[in-house]
Design a protein around this motif. Structure first.
Motif, PDB file in Angstrom:
ATOM      1  N   THR A  68       0.849  -1.190   0.000  1.00 35.09           N
ATOM      2  CA  THR A  68       0.000   0.000   0.000  1.00 35.09           C
ATOM      3  C   THR A  68       0.886   1.243   0.000  1.00 35.09           C
ATOM      4  N   VAL A  69       0.550   2.179  -0.868  1.00 32.09           N
ATOM      5  CA  VAL A  69       1.253   3.456  -0.894  1.00 32.09           C
ATOM      6  C   VAL A  69       0.462   4.443  -0.047  1.00 32.09           C
ATOM      7  N   ARG A  70       1.146   5.048   0.916  1.00 32.38           N
ATOM      8  CA  ARG A  70       0.556   6.102   1.736  1.00 32.38           C
ATOM      9  C   ARG A  70       1.476   7.300   1.663  1.00 32.38           C
ATOM     10  N   GLY A  71       0.981   8.356   1.022  1.00 30.25           N
ATOM     11  CA  GLY A  71       1.837   9.523   0.813  1.00 30.25           C
ATOM     12  C   GLY A  71       2.985   9.154  -0.114  1.00 30.25           C
ATOM     13  N   GLU A  72       4.183   9.371   0.331  1.00 31.68           N
ATOM     14  CA  GLU A  72       5.388   9.047  -0.455  1.00 31.68           C
ATOM     15  C   GLU A  72       5.981   7.683  -0.091  1.00 31.68           C
ATOM     16  N   ASN A  73       5.339   6.958   0.825  1.00 25.61           N
ATOM     17  CA  ASN A  73       5.903   5.728   1.352  1.00 25.61           C
ATOM     18  C   ASN A  73       5.142   4.493   0.880  1.00 25.61           C
ATOM     19  N   TYR A 105       4.254   0.672   2.024  1.00 21.67           N
ATOM     20  CA  TYR A 105       4.195  -0.235   3.163  1.00 21.67           C
ATOM     21  C   TYR A 105       3.911  -1.633   2.642  1.00 21.67           C
TER      22      TYR A 105
END
Length: 119
Positions: free
Chosen positions: A109-114, A116
């Motif tokens: 999962t992409v959250r913001g620029e990160n 996970y």
């Protein structure tokens, strides 16, 4: 333009493609300590072989061992340029307790620029 700047520019230009590739790899539940995931380990090794070939490695091999295969690749056409060794592993540890992962362990999962992901 310096070699370093060219490298940084390349990384920025190909960020989305690289992220998608990482998501693909992290979606494979390559848990080496669980025999139920033997097929996933083989699939992850084949993914790494394909990816290394697609980025221009001139010799990529899947080397059998007594356990999971080793992926080896090289590109020796740089003349007198420095040699770079990159080591990585394509297996992960079990995600137990699996039911506590949010989102599920092998659904990157992409959250913001990160990004996970379990892998």
């Amino acid at each position: 333009m310096t070699g370093l700047q060219a490298t940084v520019d390349y990384i920025r230009t190909h960020r989305d493609q690289s992220m998608q590739s990482l998501i693909e790899l992290c979606s494979i539940p390559s848990v080496s300590t669980l025999s139920d995931h033997r097929i996933d380990m083989d699939r992850a090794a084949e993914w790494v072989v394909e990816r290394m070939g697609s980025v221009g490695m001139t010799s990529v091999r899947l080397l059998p061992t007594g356990g999971y295969p080793v992926v080896y690749g090289e590109s020796l056409g740089a003349g007198k340029q420095p040699t770079v060794l990159i080591y990585g592993h394509y297996d992960v540890q079990p995600a137990d307790p699996i039911q506590e992962w949010e989102p599920p362990a092998f659904e990157p999962t992409v959250r913001g620029e990160n990004l996970y992901a379990r892998g």
